[in-house]
Design a protein around this motif. Structure first.
Motif, short mmCIF file in Angstrom:
data_model
loop_
_atom_site.label_atom_id
_atom_site.label_comp_id
_atom_site.label_asym_id
_atom_site.label_seq_id
_atom_site.Cartn_x
_atom_site.Cartn_y
_atom_site.Cartn_z
N ARG A 127 46.37 40.14 32.98
CA ARG A 127 46.67 39.24 32.92
C ARG A 127 47.79 38.38 33.98
O ARG A 127 48.75 38.45 33.19
CB ARG A 127 45.77 37.93 32.20
N ARG A 128 48.03 37.94 34.61
CA ARG A 128 49.40 37.35 35.42
C ARG A 128 49.37 36.84 34.87
O ARG A 128 48.22 34.94 35.02
CB ARG A 128 48.69 37.35 37.39
N GLY A 132 40.74 36.80 40.80
CA GLY A 132 41.96 36.23 40.31
C GLY A 132 43.04 36.95 39.68
O GLY A 132 43.65 37.16 39.98
N ASP A 133 44.12 36.59 38.41
CA ASP A 133 44.92 36.50 37.62
C ASP A 133 44.37 37.55 36.54
O ASP A 133 45.69 37.78 36.28
CB ASP A 133 45.85 34.92 37.09
N ARG A 134 43.35 38.23 37.08
CA ARG A 134 42.97 38.62 35.99
C ARG A 134 42.61 40.44 36.80
O ARG A 134 41.90 40.33 37.59
CB ARG A 134 41.46 38.98 34.70
N ASP A 182 52.13 36.89 42.46
CA ASP A 182 51.34 37.77 42.98
C ASP A 182 51.20 39.06 43.53
O ASP A 182 51.56 39.81 44.23
CB ASP A 182 50.17 37.13 44.27
N ALA A 183 50.74 40.17 42.08
CA ALA A 183 51.63 41.45 42.98
C ALA A 183 50.61 42.46 42.17
O ALA A 183 50.52 42.30 41.07
CB ALA A 183 53.07 41.66 41.70
#
Length: 95
Positions: free
Chosen positions: A40-41, A17-19, A47-48
Motif C-alpha cells: 500500500r502506497r 488505487g494506492d494498493r 505514484d510509482a
C-alpha cells in the motif's frame, strides 16, 4: 539417482488505487501452491506503480517459499523423520 523437473510459476499483479496485490501460483504438474502479497502506497508517496509491484510480488514469493518449505517438512515427516526444533527446518537437506 538423476531427476529433472520443470515447474511453472505464474505471477499476477493487480493495482487498485494506492494498493497493489500479488498472487503467485506454482504448478509442479502434480500439485499447485499459491502465495499472496500486498503493498500500500502511503498518502504522501509518489505514484510509482513499479515499487508497489516489487513489494507485493516479493511478499507473494516469500509467502510461496514459506508454503513450499512447509510442504517439504510435511513430506519429510510423512516418511518418518521427526521434527527437531534444534535443527534446520529442512532436516538435513543442505542449502
Amino acid at each position: 539417482m538423476s531427476h529433472t523437473a520443470e515447474w511453472k510459476v505464474r505471477l499476477q499483479l493487480v493495482e487498485d488505487g494506492d494498493r497493489t496485490e500479488a498472487r503467485v501460483v506454482l504448478d509442479t504438474g502434480t500439485t499447485s501452491l499459491t502465495g499472496t502479497g500486498a503493498a500500500r502506497r502511503a498518502p504522501g508517496d509518489e505514484d510509482a506503480p513499479e515499487i508497489g509491484d516489487e513489494f507485493a510480488a516479493g511478499r507473494a514469493l516469500r509467502d510461496l517459499g514459506s508454503r513450499l518449505l512447509h510442504t517439504a517438512e510435511q513430506d519429510v515427516e510423512a516418511r518418518g523423520a521427526a521434527p527437531d526444533p534444534r535443527t534446520s527446518p529442512v532436516y538435513g537437506w543442505s542449502m
